[in-house]
Design a protein around this motif. Structure first.
Motif, PDB file in Angstrom:
ATOM      1  N   ARG A  44       0.865  -1.179   0.000  1.00 34.48           N
ATOM      2  CA  ARG A  44       0.000   0.000   0.000  1.00 34.48           C
ATOM      3  C   ARG A  44       0.900   1.226   0.000  1.00 34.48           C
ATOM      4  O   ARG A  44       1.839   1.309   0.791  1.00 34.48           O
ATOM      5  CB  ARG A  44      -0.881   0.037   1.246  1.00 34.48           C
ATOM      6  N   VAL A  45       0.623   2.163  -0.871  1.00 30.63           N
ATOM      7  CA  VAL A  45       1.402   3.399  -0.927  1.00 30.63           C
ATOM      8  C   VAL A  45       0.595   4.495  -0.249  1.00 30.63           C
ATOM      9  O   VAL A  45      -0.549   4.741  -0.609  1.00 30.63           O
ATOM     10  CB  VAL A  45       1.728   3.786  -2.385  1.00 30.63           C
ATOM     11  N   LYS A  46       1.205   5.137   0.772  1.00 33.31           N
ATOM     12  CA  LYS A  46       0.521   6.203   1.502  1.00 33.31           C
ATOM     13  C   LYS A  46       1.190   7.532   1.205  1.00 33.31           C
ATOM     14  O   LYS A  46       2.424   7.619   1.216  1.00 33.31           O
ATOM     15  CB  LYS A  46       0.618   5.968   3.011  1.00 33.31           C
ATOM     16  N   ARG A  47       0.387   8.556   0.949  1.00 35.11           N
ATOM     17  CA  ARG A  47       0.932   9.901   0.782  1.00 35.11           C
ATOM     18  C   ARG A  47       1.106  10.502   2.162  1.00 35.11           C
ATOM     19  O   ARG A  47       0.210  10.432   2.995  1.00 35.11           O
ATOM     20  CB  ARG A  47      -0.027  10.772  -0.031  1.00 35.11           C
ATOM     21  N   THR A  48       2.262  11.078   2.402  1.00 36.19           N
ATOM     22  CA  THR A  48       2.544  11.647   3.717  1.00 36.19           C
ATOM     23  C   THR A  48       2.486  13.170   3.664  1.00 36.19           C
ATOM     24  O   THR A  48       2.395  13.766   2.591  1.00 36.19           O
ATOM     25  CB  THR A  48       3.939  11.226   4.215  1.00 36.19           C
ATOM     26  N   ARG A  49       2.572  13.772   4.827  1.00 34.98           N
ATOM     27  CA  ARG A  49       2.591  15.230   4.934  1.00 34.98           C
ATOM     28  C   ARG A  49       3.848  15.747   4.242  1.00 34.98           C
ATOM     29  O   ARG A  49       4.951  15.277   4.497  1.00 34.98           O
ATOM     30  CB  ARG A  49       2.615  15.597   6.413  1.00 34.98           C
ATOM     31  N   GLY A  50       3.663  16.681   3.342  1.00 30.99           N
ATOM     32  CA  GLY A  50       4.791  17.206   2.579  1.00 30.99           C
ATOM     33  C   GLY A  50       4.878  16.581   1.202  1.00 30.99           C
ATOM     34  O   GLY A  50       5.760  16.885   0.417  1.00 30.99           O
ATOM     35  N   GLY A  51       3.957  15.661   0.881  1.00 29.69           N
ATOM     36  CA  GLY A  51       3.905  15.077  -0.455  1.00 29.69           C
ATOM     37  C   GLY A  51       4.771  13.849  -0.654  1.00 29.69           C
ATOM     38  O   GLY A  51       4.835  13.313  -1.758  1.00 29.69           O
ATOM     39  N   GLY A  52       5.457  13.393   0.400  1.00 34.80           N
ATOM     40  CA  GLY A  52       6.274  12.192   0.275  1.00 34.80           C
ATOM     41  C   GLY A  52       5.396  10.948   0.287  1.00 34.80           C
ATOM     42  O   GLY A  52       4.172  11.033   0.379  1.00 34.80           O
ATOM     43  N   GLY A 119       7.722  -1.485   4.538  1.00 35.52           N
ATOM     44  CA  GLY A 119       7.324  -2.129   3.290  1.00 35.52           C
ATOM     45  C   GLY A 119       8.174  -3.334   2.924  1.00 35.52           C
ATOM     46  O   GLY A 119       8.188  -3.760   1.776  1.00 35.52           O
ATOM     47  N   VAL A 120       8.915  -3.890   3.908  1.00 35.49           N
ATOM     48  CA  VAL A 120       9.769  -5.044   3.647  1.00 35.49           C
ATOM     49  C   VAL A 120       9.873  -5.880   4.927  1.00 35.49           C
ATOM     50  O   VAL A 120       9.751  -5.341   6.030  1.00 35.49           O
ATOM     51  CB  VAL A 120      11.172  -4.591   3.155  1.00 35.49           C
ATOM     52  N   ILE A 121      10.075  -7.192   4.761  1.00 39.03           N
ATOM     53  CA  ILE A 121      10.257  -8.059   5.928  1.00 39.03           C
ATOM     54  C   ILE A 121      11.725  -8.472   5.993  1.00 39.03           C
ATOM     55  O   ILE A 121      12.205  -9.214   5.131  1.00 39.03           O
ATOM     56  CB  ILE A 121       9.361  -9.322   5.853  1.00 39.03           C
ATOM     57  N   ASN A 122      12.436  -7.962   6.996  1.00 41.19           N
ATOM     58  CA  ASN A 122      13.818  -8.369   7.269  1.00 41.19           C
ATOM     59  C   ASN A 122      13.794  -9.191   8.547  1.00 41.19           C
ATOM     60  O   ASN A 122      13.054  -8.876   9.471  1.00 41.19           O
ATOM     61  CB  ASN A 122      14.729  -7.154   7.455  1.00 41.19           C
ATOM     62  N   ALA A 123      14.623 -10.224   8.604  1.00 42.61           N
ATOM     63  CA  ALA A 123      14.639 -11.096   9.784  1.00 42.61           C
ATOM     64  C   ALA A 123      16.046 -11.613  10.054  1.00 42.61           C
ATOM     65  O   ALA A 123      16.905 -11.594   9.162  1.00 42.61           O
ATOM     66  CB  ALA A 123      13.684 -12.262   9.582  1.00 42.61           C
ATOM     67  N   VAL A 124      16.270 -12.047  11.303  1.00 38.50           N
ATOM     68  CA  VAL A 124      17.551 -12.632  11.696  1.00 38.50           C
ATOM     69  C   VAL A 124      17.298 -14.080  12.087  1.00 38.50           C
ATOM     70  O   VAL A 124      16.373 -14.379  12.852  1.00 38.50           O
ATOM     71  CB  VAL A 124      18.164 -11.856  12.896  1.00 38.50           C
ATOM     72  N   LEU A 125      18.128 -14.953  11.553  1.00 41.57           N
ATOM     73  CA  LEU A 125      18.007 -16.383  11.827  1.00 41.57           C
ATOM     74  C   LEU A 125      18.386 -16.689  13.270  1.00 41.57           C
ATOM     75  O   LEU A 125      19.355 -16.148  13.786  1.00 41.57           O
ATOM     76  CB  LEU A 125      18.944 -17.150  10.877  1.00 41.57           C
ATOM     77  N   LEU A 126      17.575 -17.521  13.911  1.00 42.55           N
ATOM     78  CA  LEU A 126      17.859 -17.923  15.283  1.00 42.55           C
ATOM     79  C   LEU A 126      18.537 -19.274  15.255  1.00 42.55           C
ATOM     80  O   LEU A 126      18.139 -20.160  14.495  1.00 42.55           O
ATOM     81  CB  LEU A 126      16.560 -18.004  16.102  1.00 42.55           C
ATOM     82  N   LYS A 127      19.562 -19.448  16.111  1.00 43.77           N
ATOM     83  CA  LYS A 127      20.237 -20.738  16.118  1.00 43.77           C
ATOM     84  C   LYS A 127      19.415 -21.742  16.915  1.00 43.77           C
ATOM     85  O   LYS A 127      18.827 -21.416  17.942  1.00 43.77           O
ATOM     86  CB  LYS A 127      21.661 -20.643  16.648  1.00 43.77           C
TER      87      LYS A 127
END
Length: 129
Positions: A44-52, A119-127
């Motif tokens: 989903r793309v959201k417009r923010t304050r300031g037009g970003g 907007g992305v899923i980053n994860a760290v592997l657990l031992k």
């Protein structure tokens, strides 16, 4: 339901009541939670304050998983959501937030990014112990 980030309804530091001197303003509004789930890649793309713009992940099948021993990152498929310490309800619904435990093709991983904000899923592997 819109969340309001204003403090005109709160009490003063002394404990006295603060009377609202104006109505709510549009810039004091917050957004609805993204509630990222497992599924085909949807943003989903959201417009923010300031037009970003801000990218909010609605659903995804893959995660960028880092192995802390080899320091290598890989894009791997998410098999299922194991647990979510943020809320029992989110865990039951399979919502992925920061801190959620996911099962990937490489093994168990903990989500380190905020999918609803980044907007992305980053994860760290657990031992495995």
């Amino acid at each position: 339901m819109t969340q309001w980030h204003t403090d005109i309804h709160k009490r003063k530091p002394t404990g006295g009541k603060r009377r609202p001197y104006r109505k709510k303003r549009r810039y004091e509004r917050g957004g609805d939670p993204a509630l990222t789930v497992l599924g085909e890649h949807k943003i989903r793309v959201k417009r923010t304050r300031g037009g970003g713009i801000k990218l909010s992940l609605a659903s995804d099948t893959y995660a960028n998983v880092v192995d802390p021993e080899t320091k290598a990152a890989k894009k791997v498929k998410i098999l299922r959501v194991l647990s979510n310490p943020a809320s029992r309800d989110l865990e039951r619904r399979g919502v992925i937030t920061r801190g959620a435990l996911i099962e990937t093709e490489l093994g168990r991983a903990r989500v380190t990014s905020r999918p609803g904000q980044n907007g992305v899923i980053n994860a760290v592997l657990l031992k495995e112990s």
